[in-house]
Design a protein around this motif. Structure first.
Motif, PDB file in Angstrom:
ATOM      1  N   ASP A 218       0.817  -1.221   0.000  1.00  0.00           N
ATOM      2  CA  ASP A 218       0.000   0.000   0.000  1.00  0.00           C
ATOM      3  C   ASP A 218       0.849   1.268   0.000  1.00  0.00           C
ATOM      4  O   ASP A 218       0.597   2.186  -0.778  1.00  0.00           O
ATOM      5  N   LEU A 219       1.858   1.305   0.889  1.00  0.00           N
ATOM      6  CA  LEU A 219       2.696   2.503   0.983  1.00  0.00           C
ATOM      7  C   LEU A 219       3.786   2.370  -0.069  1.00  0.00           C
ATOM      8  O   LEU A 219       4.926   1.999   0.214  1.00  0.00           O
ATOM      9  N   ARG A 220       3.428   2.655  -1.329  1.00  0.00           N
ATOM     10  CA  ARG A 220       4.370   2.411  -2.432  1.00  0.00           C
ATOM     11  C   ARG A 220       4.216   3.477  -3.509  1.00  0.00           C
ATOM     12  O   ARG A 220       3.217   4.194  -3.568  1.00  0.00           O
ATOM     13  N   LEU A 221       5.214   3.543  -4.380  1.00  0.00           N
ATOM     14  CA  LEU A 221       5.139   4.395  -5.564  1.00  0.00           C
ATOM     15  C   LEU A 221       4.059   3.839  -6.488  1.00  0.00           C
ATOM     16  O   LEU A 221       3.799   2.637  -6.488  1.00  0.00           O
ATOM     17  N   PRO A 222       3.448   4.705  -7.317  1.00  0.00           N
ATOM     18  CA  PRO A 222       2.369   4.199  -8.167  1.00  0.00           C
ATOM     19  C   PRO A 222       2.845   3.295  -9.306  1.00  0.00           C
ATOM     20  O   PRO A 222       2.075   2.467  -9.782  1.00  0.00           O
ATOM     21  N   HIS A 223       4.101   3.420  -9.732  1.00  0.00           N
ATOM     22  CA  HIS A 223       4.491   2.836 -11.020  1.00  0.00           C
ATOM     23  C   HIS A 223       5.447   1.657 -10.928  1.00  0.00           C
ATOM     24  O   HIS A 223       5.909   1.170 -11.956  1.00  0.00           O
ATOM     25  N   LEU A 224       5.805   1.220  -9.701  1.00  0.00           N
ATOM     26  CA  LEU A 224       6.921   0.281  -9.566  1.00  0.00           C
ATOM     27  C   LEU A 224       6.525  -0.957  -8.764  1.00  0.00           C
ATOM     28  O   LEU A 224       5.897  -0.852  -7.722  1.00  0.00           O
ATOM     29  N   VAL A 225       6.900  -2.129  -9.250  1.00  0.00           N
ATOM     30  CA  VAL A 225       6.660  -3.376  -8.528  1.00  0.00           C
ATOM     31  C   VAL A 225       7.839  -4.313  -8.757  1.00  0.00           C
ATOM     32  O   VAL A 225       8.403  -4.369  -9.854  1.00  0.00           O
ATOM     33  N   THR A 226       8.222  -5.023  -7.687  1.00  0.00           N
ATOM     34  CA  THR A 226       9.358  -5.937  -7.758  1.00  0.00           C
ATOM     35  C   THR A 226       8.949  -7.293  -7.205  1.00  0.00           C
ATOM     36  O   THR A 226       8.232  -7.366  -6.218  1.00  0.00           O
ATOM     37  N   PHE A 227       9.381  -8.345  -7.902  1.00  0.00           N
ATOM     38  CA  PHE A 227       9.117  -9.689  -7.385  1.00  0.00           C
ATOM     39  C   PHE A 227      10.340 -10.559  -7.641  1.00  0.00           C
ATOM     40  O   PHE A 227      11.188 -10.243  -8.478  1.00  0.00           O
ATOM     41  N   SER A 228      10.430 -11.656  -6.863  1.00  0.00           N
ATOM     42  CA  SER A 228      11.542 -12.599  -7.019  1.00  0.00           C
ATOM     43  C   SER A 228      10.980 -13.988  -7.260  1.00  0.00           C
ATOM     44  O   SER A 228      10.043 -14.402  -6.585  1.00  0.00           O
ATOM     45  N   CYS A 229      11.576 -14.694  -8.230  1.00  0.00           N
ATOM     46  CA  CYS A 229      11.142 -16.042  -8.573  1.00  0.00           C
ATOM     47  C   CYS A 229      12.170 -17.021  -8.016  1.00  0.00           C
ATOM     48  O   CYS A 229      13.355 -16.953  -8.382  1.00  0.00           O
ATOM     49  N   LEU A 230      11.714 -17.930  -7.169  1.00  0.00           N
ATOM     50  CA  LEU A 230      12.603 -18.966  -6.624  1.00  0.00           C
ATOM     51  C   LEU A 230      13.196 -19.805  -7.750  1.00  0.00           C
ATOM     52  O   LEU A 230      12.528 -20.077  -8.748  1.00  0.00           O
ATOM     53  N   TYR A 231      14.409 -20.262  -7.561  1.00  0.00           N
ATOM     54  CA  TYR A 231      15.086 -21.215  -8.455  1.00  0.00           C
ATOM     55  C   TYR A 231      15.319 -20.648  -9.860  1.00  0.00           C
ATOM     56  O   TYR A 231      15.367 -21.404 -10.829  1.00  0.00           O
ATOM     57  N   VAL A 232      15.445 -19.333  -9.983  1.00  0.00           N
ATOM     58  CA  VAL A 232      15.647 -18.736 -11.302  1.00  0.00           C
ATOM     59  C   VAL A 232      16.799 -17.745 -11.203  1.00  0.00           C
ATOM     60  O   VAL A 232      16.878 -16.970 -10.253  1.00  0.00           O
ATOM     61  N   GLU A 233      17.683 -17.763 -12.188  1.00  0.00           N
ATOM     62  CA  GLU A 233      18.764 -16.797 -12.241  1.00  0.00           C
ATOM     63  C   GLU A 233      18.224 -15.494 -12.817  1.00  0.00           C
ATOM     64  O   GLU A 233      17.574 -15.503 -13.872  1.00  0.00           O
ATOM     65  N   GLY A 234      18.486 -14.381 -12.131  1.00  0.00           N
ATOM     66  CA  GLY A 234      17.972 -13.091 -12.586  1.00  0.00           C
ATOM     67  C   GLY A 234      18.413 -12.761 -14.003  1.00  0.00           C
ATOM     68  O   GLY A 234      17.632 -12.267 -14.820  1.00  0.00           O
ATOM     69  N   GLU A 235      19.676 -13.073 -14.315  1.00  0.00           N
ATOM     70  CA  GLU A 235      20.206 -12.725 -15.633  1.00  0.00           C
ATOM     71  C   GLU A 235      19.471 -13.491 -16.737  1.00  0.00           C
ATOM     72  O   GLU A 235      19.122 -12.934 -17.782  1.00  0.00           O
ATOM     73  N   ALA A 236      19.225 -14.783 -16.488  1.00  0.00           N
ATOM     74  CA  ALA A 236      18.514 -15.606 -17.477  1.00  0.00           C
ATOM     75  C   ALA A 236      17.109 -15.032 -17.703  1.00  0.00           C
ATOM     76  O   ALA A 236      16.621 -14.961 -18.841  1.00  0.00           O
TER      77      ALA A 236
END
Lengths: 106, 377
Positions: free
Chosen positions: B285-303
């Motif tokens: 709720d207490l967030r910027l209107p335009h930005l969201v971040t999530f992380s996926c288990l067992y996945v390399e960010g670069e890939a």
């Protein structure tokens, strides 16, 4: 790098953990039933190895993940939280990296 | 290509483009000189300063233009510490500040100063009480707090921090890089920094505002420009364009913010439904209107970034394998959330809803394929 760090519910960074106050007791209270050697492996490999093998110990047993990728220091406890297992503690290894202890909860 | 990386840089606003092209012809001369073309450049510069000052809640004589948001932070932090040397040598900042704050802190430490970083909650929000305690400790010369986090979008308790700073008699530097032009800014700052390319202005323009009465001394060699705060010849056309973009954004911000916030809400709700083993991070709720971040288990960010790029999506990541340092993001680390498989989606002004639909359509299969290549099924 930083001399002082205060507050917050989050875990310390590797730098902070190397500072004077340890994040957990220096020695584990309970010997692990299984040790996974993920030294030299980059995240997410240590987490994948842990997820694959945690069921090899009995419920309530402890798995030690040996890892030296700095990401593992944050990611193993985060995995425990997401998967409802228990992060028992992270203990520094003399050669660098950590032995990160996880209790299988179910 | 669907551009979903506005937090890195916002595409140039059409109003900025028009202003830039005009000012390249009209504002090229040296604004410090006394002939006609120079006076014209000076007039353009001062008009832009007045406009930016008004939109950021400052007085024109408090505003200096820098060459970037990073330079504004460096000068803001080191200049205020230098001005406050007699009051103390402690710098207090949240653990999730932009690297420009942390790197300025390292310079301060190497010069014998002390730095105290205040931790954050799992959602990335600094605890106002702990921040206040840190600020109140004797010898605090400066406190720094961002308006909102650049990696996870969480808003920080700036008003409470400002109150604590006022009580302790400590100046507060507010880094507004992610908020300026998007959401209303707090007024209770001593030093304010921002970056024009984050609001749709051109790159190469930052803002350093120092409230009247705040002690500040340049950490750099003496120079006459920008009220002696920023050395070097001003980029007048870019500054004029930055002001035009900020003016245009201020008029659109409320309606566009609501639209983007609804799209972000959809991504926050849909990603965990469509992709197994995902953690959406940051405050819901207490967030910027335009930005969201999530992380996926067992996945390399670069890939993940590479596959999304092939599928036509520009996003960024705080995962270590995507950073030049090979270190995970200090923000995700301080929050204690997954650092691998991390994706930051930040929506630019005017992003078509269809881009978000297509992103949600391609993501599940991309994650599944990467996991399966690592033997995770």
């Amino acid at each position: 790098m930083w001399r002082r760090r205060t507050g917050g519910g989050a875990r310390r960074s590797p730098e902070a953990a190397r500072e004077a106050e340890p994040a957990a007791p220096a020695r584990p209270a309970e010997p692990p039933a299984l040790t996974i050697d993920a030294l030299g492996r980059k995240c997410p490999i240590p987490i994948i190895m842990l997820a694959e093998r945690i069921n090899q110990v009995a419920t309530g047993g402890v798995v030690a993940v040996l890892a030296d990728d700095p990401a593992a220091f944050t990611d193993v406890p985060a995995w425990c939280r997401l998967k409802s297992h228990e992060h028992v503690g992270s203990y520094e290894l003399p050669q660098g990296g950590w032995s990160i202890h996880v209790r299988r909860n179910y | 290509m669907a551009y979903l990386d506005a937090a890195s840089t916002e595409p140039l606003h059409p109003a900025a483009r028009d202003a830039l092209l005009t000012a390249i012809d009209a504002g090229w001369a040296d604004p410090a000189r006394l002939y006609g073309t120079a006076r014209r450049a000076q007039m353009l510069l001062e008009r832009a300063r007045a406009e930016v000052a008004e939109l950021l809640g400052a007085r024109p004589d408090e505003v200096s233009f820098t060459t970037s948001g990073t330079q504004a932070v460096h000068l803001g932090v080191l200049g205020t510490l230098a001005g406050r040397r007699r009051a103390g040598t402690r710098l207090v900042a949240s653990a999730v500040e932009h690297s420009s704050v942390l790197h300025a802190g390292e310079v301060h430490e190497r010069a014998g100063g002390e730095v105290e970083l205040v931790g954050v909650s799992r959602t990335g929000r600094v605890d106002a009480g702990r921040f206040a305690e840190a600020v109140a400790r004797p010898g605090t010369a400066l406190a720094c707090l961002q308006t909102a986090n650049h990696e996870v979008g969480t808003l920080q308790p700036v008003e409470e921090a400002a109150l604590a700073c006022r009580e302790a008699g400590v100046p507060l530097l507010v880094d507004a890089a992610q908020s300026a032009g998007r959401v209303p800014l707090p007024g209770a700052w001593s030093v304010l920094t921002a970056s024009a390319h984050k609001w749709g202005g051109p790159a190469g323009v930052g803002v350093l505002a120092v409230r009247k009465g705040v002690r500040w001394r340049s950490p750099l060699p003496e120079d006459e420009r920008e009220r002696r705060r920023v050395p070097g010849f001003e980029n007048v056309p870019a500054i004029v364009a930055a002001a035009a973009a900020l003016r245009a954004r201020a008029e659109e911000a409320e309606a566009e913010g609501r639209r983007l916030s609804a799209l972000v809400e959809r991504i926050r709700a849909e990603v965990p439904r469509l992709v197994p083993d995902v953690e959406v991070v940051g405050d819901p709720d207490l967030r910027l209107p335009h930005l969201v971040t999530f992380s996926c288990l067992y996945v390399e960010g670069e890939a993940l970034l590479t596959e999304l790029d092939k599928a036509g999506f520009a996003v960024s990541s705080g995962s270590s394998c995507t950073a030049s340092t090979l270190r995970p993001s200090h923000v995700l680390e301080a929050m204690g959330v997954l650092t691998h498989g991390n994706v930051r989606v930040s929506l630019p002004r005017g992003v078509p809803e269809d881009d978000v639909d297509r992103f949600l359509a391609v993501l599940p299969d991309i994650v599944r394929r990467i996991r399966s290549s690592l033997g995770v099924h």
